[in-house]
Design a protein around this motif. Structure first.
Motif, PDB file in Angstrom:
ATOM      1  N   TYR A  57       0.828  -1.204   0.000  1.00 38.78           N
ATOM      2  CA  TYR A  57       0.000   0.000   0.000  1.00 38.78           C
ATOM      3  C   TYR A  57       0.864   1.258   0.000  1.00 38.78           C
ATOM      4  CZ  TYR A  57      -2.150   3.872   2.553  1.00 38.78           C
ATOM      5  OH  TYR A  57      -2.528   5.113   2.972  1.00 38.78           O
ATOM      6  N   PHE A  58       1.891   1.291   0.834  1.00 35.17           N
ATOM      7  CA  PHE A  58       2.736   2.485   0.910  1.00 35.17           C
ATOM      8  C   PHE A  58       3.485   2.734  -0.396  1.00 35.17           C
ATOM      9  CE2 PHE A  58       2.311   2.354   5.615  1.00 35.17           C
ATOM     10  CZ  PHE A  58       1.972   3.688   5.794  1.00 35.17           C
ATOM     11  N   ALA A  59       3.701   1.692  -1.187  1.00 35.21           N
ATOM     12  CA  ALA A  59       4.325   1.901  -2.491  1.00 35.21           C
ATOM     13  C   ALA A  59       3.435   2.757  -3.383  1.00 35.21           C
ATOM     14  CB  ALA A  59       4.626   0.563  -3.158  1.00 35.21           C
ATOM     15  N   THR A  60       2.104   2.606  -3.271  1.00 35.32           N
ATOM     16  CA  THR A  60       1.207   3.417  -4.092  1.00 35.32           C
ATOM     17  C   THR A  60       1.219   4.877  -3.660  1.00 35.32           C
ATOM     18  OG1 THR A  60      -0.779   3.134  -2.693  1.00 35.32           O
ATOM     19  CG2 THR A  60      -0.321   1.429  -4.337  1.00 35.32           C
ATOM     20  N   ARG A  61       1.655   5.162  -2.450  1.00 41.43           N
ATOM     21  CA  ARG A  61       1.641   6.529  -1.931  1.00 41.43           C
ATOM     22  C   ARG A  61       3.030   7.173  -1.926  1.00 41.43           C
ATOM     23  NH1 ARG A  61      -3.118   6.245  -3.339  1.00 41.43           N
ATOM     24  NH2 ARG A  61      -4.805   5.806  -1.852  1.00 41.43           N
ATOM     25  N   ASN A  62       4.087   6.358  -1.984  1.00 40.89           N
ATOM     26  CA  ASN A  62       5.448   6.894  -1.875  1.00 40.89           C
ATOM     27  C   ASN A  62       6.345   6.583  -3.069  1.00 40.89           C
ATOM     28  OD1 ASN A  62       5.065   7.980   0.784  1.00 40.89           O
ATOM     29  ND2 ASN A  62       5.166   5.884   1.568  1.00 40.89           N
ATOM     30  N   THR A  63       6.126   5.451  -3.730  1.00 39.27           N
ATOM     31  CA  THR A  63       6.988   5.079  -4.857  1.00 39.27           C
ATOM     32  C   THR A  63       6.116   4.587  -6.017  1.00 39.27           C
ATOM     33  OG1 THR A  63       7.319   2.870  -3.855  1.00 39.27           O
ATOM     34  CG2 THR A  63       8.981   4.571  -3.412  1.00 39.27           C
ATOM     35  N   THR A  64       6.173   3.295  -6.331  1.00 41.72           N
ATOM     36  CA  THR A  64       5.382   2.725  -7.425  1.00 41.72           C
ATOM     37  C   THR A  64       5.001   1.288  -7.092  1.00 41.72           C
ATOM     38  OG1 THR A  64       6.425   4.073  -9.148  1.00 41.72           O
ATOM     39  CG2 THR A  64       5.375   2.053  -9.857  1.00 41.72           C
ATOM     40  N   ALA A  65       3.741   0.969  -7.331  1.00 37.27           N
ATOM     41  CA  ALA A  65       3.258  -0.394  -7.133  1.00 37.27           C
ATOM     42  C   ALA A  65       2.652  -0.914  -8.432  1.00 37.27           C
ATOM     43  CB  ALA A  65       2.222  -0.440  -6.012  1.00 37.27           C
ATOM     44  N   VAL A  66       2.728  -2.248  -8.615  1.00 35.52           N
ATOM     45  CA  VAL A  66       2.221  -2.882  -9.832  1.00 35.52           C
ATOM     46  C   VAL A  66       1.184  -3.932  -9.454  1.00 35.52           C
ATOM     47  CG1 VAL A  66       2.800  -4.263 -11.853  1.00 35.52           C
ATOM     48  CG2 VAL A  66       4.391  -2.524 -11.047  1.00 35.52           C
ATOM     49  N   PHE A  67       0.001  -3.827 -10.076  1.00 38.39           N
ATOM     50  CA  PHE A  67      -1.078  -4.781  -9.837  1.00 38.39           C
ATOM     51  C   PHE A  67      -1.473  -5.427 -11.162  1.00 38.39           C
ATOM     52  CE2 PHE A  67      -5.649  -5.806  -9.452  1.00 38.39           C
ATOM     53  CZ  PHE A  67      -5.603  -6.651  -8.353  1.00 38.39           C
ATOM     54  N   ASP A  68      -1.612  -6.742 -11.152  1.00 38.87           N
ATOM     55  CA  ASP A  68      -1.980  -7.494 -12.346  1.00 38.87           C
ATOM     56  C   ASP A  68      -3.496  -7.400 -12.554  1.00 38.87           C
ATOM     57  OD1 ASP A  68      -2.345  -9.251 -14.413  1.00 38.87           O
ATOM     58  OD2 ASP A  68      -1.392 -10.971 -13.446  1.00 38.87           O
ATOM     59  N   VAL A  69      -3.902  -6.648 -13.573  1.00 41.59           N
ATOM     60  CA  VAL A  69      -5.317  -6.416 -13.843  1.00 41.59           C
ATOM     61  C   VAL A  69      -5.842  -7.366 -14.923  1.00 41.59           C
ATOM     62  CG1 VAL A  69      -7.001  -4.547 -14.099  1.00 41.59           C
ATOM     63  CG2 VAL A  69      -4.662  -3.993 -13.535  1.00 41.59           C
ATOM     64  N   SER A  70      -5.036  -8.319 -15.347  1.00 43.03           N
ATOM     65  CA  SER A  70      -5.405  -9.179 -16.471  1.00 43.03           C
ATOM     66  C   SER A  70      -6.734  -9.927 -16.294  1.00 43.03           C
ATOM     67  CB  SER A  70      -4.283 -10.187 -16.744  1.00 43.03           C
ATOM     68  OG  SER A  70      -3.074  -9.527 -17.061  1.00 43.03           O
ATOM     69  N   PRO A  71      -7.123 -10.342 -15.060  1.00 42.79           N
ATOM     70  CA  PRO A  71      -8.402 -11.049 -14.933  1.00 42.79           C
ATOM     71  C   PRO A  71      -9.631 -10.174 -15.200  1.00 42.79           C
ATOM     72  CG  PRO A  71      -6.955 -11.565 -13.091  1.00 42.79           C
ATOM     73  CD  PRO A  71      -6.329 -10.420 -13.824  1.00 42.79           C
ATOM     74  N   MET A  72      -9.462  -8.859 -15.271  1.00 40.46           N
ATOM     75  CA  MET A  72     -10.595  -7.987 -15.574  1.00 40.46           C
ATOM     76  C   MET A  72     -11.198  -8.386 -16.920  1.00 40.46           C
ATOM     77  SD  MET A  72     -10.654  -3.833 -15.863  1.00 40.46           S
ATOM     78  CE  MET A  72     -10.482  -3.615 -14.087  1.00 40.46           C
ATOM     79  N   ARG A  73     -12.533  -8.324 -17.004  1.00 41.99           N
ATOM     80  CA  ARG A  73     -13.213  -8.655 -18.255  1.00 41.99           C
ATOM     81  C   ARG A  73     -13.092  -7.487 -19.235  1.00 41.99           C
ATOM     82  NH1 ARG A  73     -12.903 -13.467 -18.898  1.00 41.99           N
ATOM     83  NH2 ARG A  73     -11.062 -12.826 -17.754  1.00 41.99           N
ATOM     84  N   LYS A  74     -12.772  -7.817 -20.479  1.00 39.50           N
ATOM     85  CA  LYS A  74     -12.570  -6.799 -21.512  1.00 39.50           C
ATOM     86  C   LYS A  74     -13.402  -7.182 -22.731  1.00 39.50           C
ATOM     87  CE  LYS A  74      -7.807  -7.104 -19.912  1.00 39.50           C
ATOM     88  NZ  LYS A  74      -7.922  -8.497 -19.436  1.00 39.50           N
ATOM     89  N   TYR A  75     -14.171  -6.220 -23.239  1.00 39.73           N
ATOM     90  CA  TYR A  75     -15.060  -6.483 -24.364  1.00 39.73           C
ATOM     91  C   TYR A  75     -14.844  -5.455 -25.462  1.00 39.73           C
ATOM     92  CZ  TYR A  75     -17.325  -9.390 -20.860  1.00 39.73           C
ATOM     93  OH  TYR A  75     -17.569 -10.326 -19.882  1.00 39.73           O
ATOM     94  N   ARG A  76     -14.901  -5.914 -26.711  1.00 43.32           N
ATOM     95  CA  ARG A  76     -14.688  -5.048 -27.870  1.00 43.32           C
ATOM     96  C   ARG A  76     -16.028  -4.802 -28.561  1.00 43.32           C
ATOM     97  NH1 ARG A  76      -9.475  -4.704 -30.069  1.00 43.32           N
ATOM     98  NH2 ARG A  76      -9.256  -2.745 -31.252  1.00 43.32           N
ATOM     99  N   PHE A  77     -16.305  -3.558 -28.858  1.00 43.57           N
ATOM    100  CA  PHE A  77     -17.515  -3.165 -29.581  1.00 43.57           C
ATOM    101  C   PHE A  77     -17.063  -2.455 -30.853  1.00 43.57           C
ATOM    102  CE2 PHE A  77     -18.487  -3.462 -25.161  1.00 43.57           C
ATOM    103  CZ  PHE A  77     -19.814  -3.835 -25.039  1.00 43.57           C
ATOM    104  N   THR A  78     -17.412  -2.996 -32.000  1.00 38.06           N
ATOM    105  CA  THR A  78     -16.991  -2.396 -33.266  1.00 38.06           C
ATOM    106  C   THR A  78     -18.188  -2.293 -34.210  1.00 38.06           C
ATOM    107  OG1 THR A  78     -16.368  -4.565 -34.156  1.00 38.06           O
ATOM    108  CG2 THR A  78     -14.635  -3.277 -33.079  1.00 38.06           C
ATOM    109  N   GLY A  79     -18.083  -1.370 -35.146  1.00 39.53           N
ATOM    110  CA  GLY A  79     -19.121  -1.205 -36.145  1.00 39.53           C
ATOM    111  C   GLY A  79     -19.734   0.183 -36.112  1.00 39.53           C
TER     112      GLY A  79
END
Length: 406
Positions: A57-79
């Motif tokens: 948590y303190f990395a997000t406030r003082n330096t840099t933190a990395v979180f894997d967001v890959s499980p998030m659902r992603k959908y493409r809308f085209t046309g």
């Protein structure tokens, strides 16, 4: 003639997964996860914490933190009908959203109850990506009925993604050679060559601090992780899990599904779902754009003003009001709501919470009945709550362009 059904075994159906799945970054996250503490997020292993959630948590406030967001659902809308279809489904005016920008959105039932929230990426005039925490493909396909030229596809497994959050995040990206990243504005999208293809970077995140989200082909995921962590050592980079992310998002005033709200399609009991107005999201409900799903019900709710309110609360003392009931008086006779999220904020140095309160009691007084342990004995405390009108944590660097390096 009896009905005969022949079911295919799951091992011959290519879209049915068995067992917990690994994200494209799992070879790196699992090696760093000392705790081996994992949650199941949409079937993928998602780290709860790597070593200590407070350090992360303190990395997000003082330096840099990395979180894997890959499980998030992603959908493409085209046309050609993609914009019109999305504009009828979500509460914001999609026609006003510019190319290469991101907009926070919600979509509702006809009754004006929130199904889910997410971020809408406008990639071109007729190409969008919508990201959300939970699967929503069935609802999207239903919402597309009547639109002839829109194609909707689940691209969740086609994109690997990381959230890079914290005050040194921009400096790290500059050190990696992504020239001009410091000119990227909040909710803007920029692209850079990377690996075998392209790296898309959006200035978005879930921590309320300076940060970015990185979107890349899964084949280049490990190379991206290694580049971040080899260069990021000088910038205090740390992996972060769900526990630390939850702390940061509460300070930032962001809501979480299955915490602040239940998606309307998965709610069993009536009135246990929520409207955008109850969740403090009136600012993204646009009645001027014309019809959208839930508009009539939401307009009636707005005019009546008789909806619950999700309030940011500063609670006296230092005992988090987790799972607390809220009352109209110190004597705890009149129940008026409940706490959805609570924590002692290390940065704000305050006892903060989200509380859902009935409309006529939002101006207070509000009291929380808190139970906490003291040497294995349960202690009851009644604490006064002060309503806060702004997020608990909103540093200037989160919106500054260009942002400072630290």
């Amino acid at each position: 003639m009896p009905l005969k059904v022949e079911l295919q075994p799951s091992n011959v159906i290519d879209h049915v997964h068995t067992g917990i799945l690994q994200t494209p970054f799992h070879s790196r996250t699992s090696a760093l996860n000392i705790n081996q503490a994992w949650a199941n997020w949409n079937g993928y292993a998602s780290a709860l914490s790597f070593h200590d959630e407070h350090i992360e948590y303190f990395a997000t406030r003082n330096t840099t933190a990395v979180f894997d967001v890959s499980p998030m659902r992603k959908y493409r809308f085209t046309g050609a009908d993609a914009e019109a279809m999305l504009n009828r489904m979500v509460t914001r005016d999609v026609s006003k959203q510019k190319v290469d920008t991101v907009a926070y959105n919600v979509w509702c039932t006809d009754a004006g109850r929130v199904i889910d929230d997410g971020t809408l990426f406008r990639l071109t005039d007729d190409d969008f990506m919508l990201c959300c925490a939970d699967p929503c493909l069935d609802w999207f396909l239903l919402a597309a009925v009547g639109f002839n030229d829109v194609s909707i596809s689940d691209i969740s497994d086609d994109i690997a993604s990381l959230a890079l959050q914290g005050p040194t995040s921009c400096a790290l990206l500059k050190a990696l050679g992504f020239d001009g990243i410091d000119n990227c504005k909040p909710f803007q999208i920029v692209r850079f060559p990377f690996g075998s293809g392209e790296l898309m970077i959006s200035r978005t995140g879930y921590t309320g601090d300076l940060g970015y989200e990185l979107w890349v082909d899964p084949a280049d995921a490990v190379a991206l992780w290694d580049a971040l962590f080899s260069t990021g050592e000088l910038y205090g980079i740390q992996p972060m899990g769900e526990d630390s992310l939850d702390m940061a998002r509460l300070e930032a005033g962001f809501i979480a599904p299955d915490v602040e709200f239940h998606g309307a399609l998965g709610t069993v009991n009536r009135h246990h779902d929520h409207s955008p107005f109850e969740l403090g999201l009136s600012w993204i409900v646009n009645f001027k754009k014309g019809h959208f799903t839930g508009r009539e019900a939401l307009l009636k709710e707005k005019e009546s003003g008789e909806h619950r309110h999700l309030l940011r609360l500063d609670i006296e003392g230092n005992k988090p009001a987790e799972h607390s009931i809220l009352y109209a008086g110190e004597n705890c006779e009149k129940e008026i709501g409940y706490v959805t999220s609570a924590m002692w904020s290390p940065v704000v140095k305050a006892n903060i919470a989200y509380g859902l309160v009935e409309a006529k009691y939002v101006k207070g007084p509000i009291w929380a009945e808190i139970y906490h342990q003291k040497e294995l004995r349960w202690v009851r405390k009644v604490a006064r709550c002060t309503v806060m009108n702004r997020p608990f944590w909103a540093p200037d660097r989160a919106k500054a362009t260009p942002p400072p390096d630290c």
